[in-house]
Design a protein around this motif. Structure first.
Motif, PDB file in Angstrom:
ATOM      1  N   THR A  94       0.863  -1.191   0.000  1.00 18.62           N
ATOM      2  CA  THR A  94       0.000   0.000   0.000  1.00 18.62           C
ATOM      3  C   THR A  94       0.899   1.240   0.000  1.00 18.62           C
ATOM      4  O   THR A  94       2.088   1.149   0.365  1.00 18.62           O
ATOM      5  CB  THR A  94      -0.867   0.052   1.281  1.00 18.62           C
ATOM      6  N   VAL A  95       0.308   2.368  -0.390  1.00 21.45           N
ATOM      7  CA  VAL A  95       1.085   3.621  -0.365  1.00 21.45           C
ATOM      8  C   VAL A  95       1.510   3.930   1.075  1.00 21.45           C
ATOM      9  O   VAL A  95       2.614   4.424   1.320  1.00 21.45           O
ATOM     10  CB  VAL A  95       0.278   4.774  -1.004  1.00 21.45           C
ATOM     11  N   GLY A  96       0.646   3.592   2.034  1.00 24.67           N
ATOM     12  CA  GLY A  96       0.990   3.795   3.453  1.00 24.67           C
ATOM     13  C   GLY A  96       2.281   3.059   3.806  1.00 24.67           C
ATOM     14  O   GLY A  96       3.176   3.608   4.457  1.00 24.67           O
ATOM     15  N   GLN A  97       2.377   1.808   3.360  1.00 20.36           N
ATOM     16  CA  GLN A  97       3.593   1.029   3.651  1.00 20.36           C
ATOM     17  C   GLN A  97       4.805   1.619   2.928  1.00 20.36           C
ATOM     18  O   GLN A  97       5.914   1.626   3.462  1.00 20.36           O
ATOM     19  CB  GLN A  97       3.415  -0.429   3.223  1.00 20.36           C
ATOM     20  N   ALA A  98       4.597   2.125   1.704  1.00 22.34           N
ATOM     21  CA  ALA A  98       5.708   2.724   0.948  1.00 22.34           C
ATOM     22  C   ALA A  98       6.260   3.937   1.691  1.00 22.34           C
ATOM     23  O   ALA A  98       7.480   4.132   1.773  1.00 22.34           O
ATOM     24  CB  ALA A  98       5.246   3.118  -0.448  1.00 22.34           C
ATOM     25  N   ALA A 182      -1.707  -1.098  -7.006  1.00 25.24           N
ATOM     26  CA  ALA A 182      -1.423  -0.394  -8.257  1.00 25.24           C
ATOM     27  C   ALA A 182      -1.071   1.090  -8.032  1.00 25.24           C
ATOM     28  O   ALA A 182      -0.184   1.612  -8.721  1.00 25.24           O
ATOM     29  CB  ALA A 182      -2.580  -0.561  -9.230  1.00 25.24           C
ATOM     30  N   PRO A 183      -1.695   1.795  -7.061  1.00 24.71           N
ATOM     31  CA  PRO A 183      -1.295   3.196  -6.833  1.00 24.71           C
ATOM     32  C   PRO A 183       0.181   3.367  -6.471  1.00 24.71           C
ATOM     33  O   PRO A 183       0.748   4.444  -6.663  1.00 24.71           O
ATOM     34  CB  PRO A 183      -2.181   3.646  -5.657  1.00 24.71           C
ATOM     35  N   LEU A 184       0.801   2.291  -5.986  1.00 17.69           N
ATOM     36  CA  LEU A 184       2.233   2.370  -5.663  1.00 17.69           C
ATOM     37  C   LEU A 184       3.054   2.670  -6.901  1.00 17.69           C
ATOM     38  O   LEU A 184       4.106   3.307  -6.827  1.00 17.69           O
ATOM     39  CB  LEU A 184       2.726   1.011  -5.160  1.00 17.69           C
ATOM     40  N   ILE A 185       2.553   2.158  -8.029  1.00 24.22           N
ATOM     41  CA  ILE A 185       3.295   2.338  -9.279  1.00 24.22           C
ATOM     42  C   ILE A 185       3.390   3.830  -9.581  1.00 24.22           C
ATOM     43  O   ILE A 185       4.459   4.337  -9.910  1.00 24.22           O
ATOM     44  CB  ILE A 185       2.615   1.519 -10.397  1.00 24.22           C
TER      45      ILE A 185
END
Ligand code: AMP
Length: 234
Positions: A94-98, A182-185
């Motif tokens: 998730t973006v949170g994890q990133a 997918a938002p991580l991309i």
């Protein structure tokens, strides 16, 4: 000696991520840090984390960011990861994890995020035939089984179909992937850290493509879209 690497590998389930991560970790002589394998090990040994994780994993859902990142933080702070780097597999999801990962690694960020791209139709076919070693997590398939009677070639463990590789759980994970991962991309692209690599072809061909991409990126680092690398993320 070849320099190590700090790498995240993305790709929907069945993209060949696990296989490539194992090979990349051998090539660069860095630990393969797989959150899925770590969680499965915790479930198997019945730790407090494993007890919490089992139900969520069996349903194909994601565990909470804090729980996962605490586990990842502990692993990445060990000397092998600090000295040579790591191949991170299955995280961030998730973006949170990133964001948490980036804070954890500061001031030196990842070298690269590789996104292994494959069409969903191919992924569904691969996952239905996937088999894994219960002990070391090595991947096999119905068409490329271990040499002897579903016994792992590497460690001698039993090779089985994963409980969460049922068609229903697979569809749920692919949906979750689209929605959350997918938002991580986009997030990593904004920071100039992402390179897509085609996952079509033999494992050897895909590995060569990934290594070429990493080496090219080392020689030609890309400048983030925003000078401070903060991009447009919330
Ligand atoms: P994997 O082997 O990477 O497909 O992971 C198996 C399961 O473990 C996933 O379906 C999730 O339930 C859980 N899991 C693994 N990595 C993460 C992560 N980074 N964040 C949340 N849940 C995770």
């Amino acid at each position: 000696m070849l320099p190590g690497v700090r790498l995240v590998v993305l790709g929907k389930q069945g993209a060949g991520k696990g296989t490539q991560c194992v090979r990349l970790s051998h090539h660069y002589v860095v630990p393969h840090v797989s959150t899925g394998d770590m969680l499965r090990a915790a479930v198997k040994s019945g730790t407090a984390l494993g007890l919490k994780a089992k139900e969520v994993m069996d349903s194909g859902e994601l565990l909470g960011d804090d729980l996962v990142m605490e586990m990842v933080s502990d692993r990445l702070s060990e000397p092998d990861c600090r000295v040579r780097g790591f191949v991170l597999d299955g995280c961030p999801r998730t973006v949170g994890q990133a964001k948490m990962l980036s804070a954890l690694l500061a001031p030196v960020d990842l070298d690269l995020v590789v996104d292994i791209e494959v069409p969903t139709s191919l992924v569904l076919k691969r996952l239905a035939s996937r088999r894994v070693c219960v002990d070391c997590g090595a991947n096999y398939s119905v068409s490329a089984p271990p040499r002897v009677n579903w016994t792992c070639d590497i460690c001698g463990g039993e090779v089985v179909q994963r409980e969460d590789d049922t068609e229903e759980a697979i569809r749920r994970r692919l949906e979750l992937y689209e929605r959350q991962t997918a938002p991580l991309i986009g997030w990593y692209s904004e920071r100039g850290l992402l390179d897509p690599v085609s996952g079509i072809g033999s494992p050897d061909a895909v590995l060569r493509r990934i290594i070429r991409t990493i080496e090219h990126r080392r020689e030609h680092p890309r400048v983030p879209e925003r000078p401070d690398g903060s991009g447009g993320g919330k």
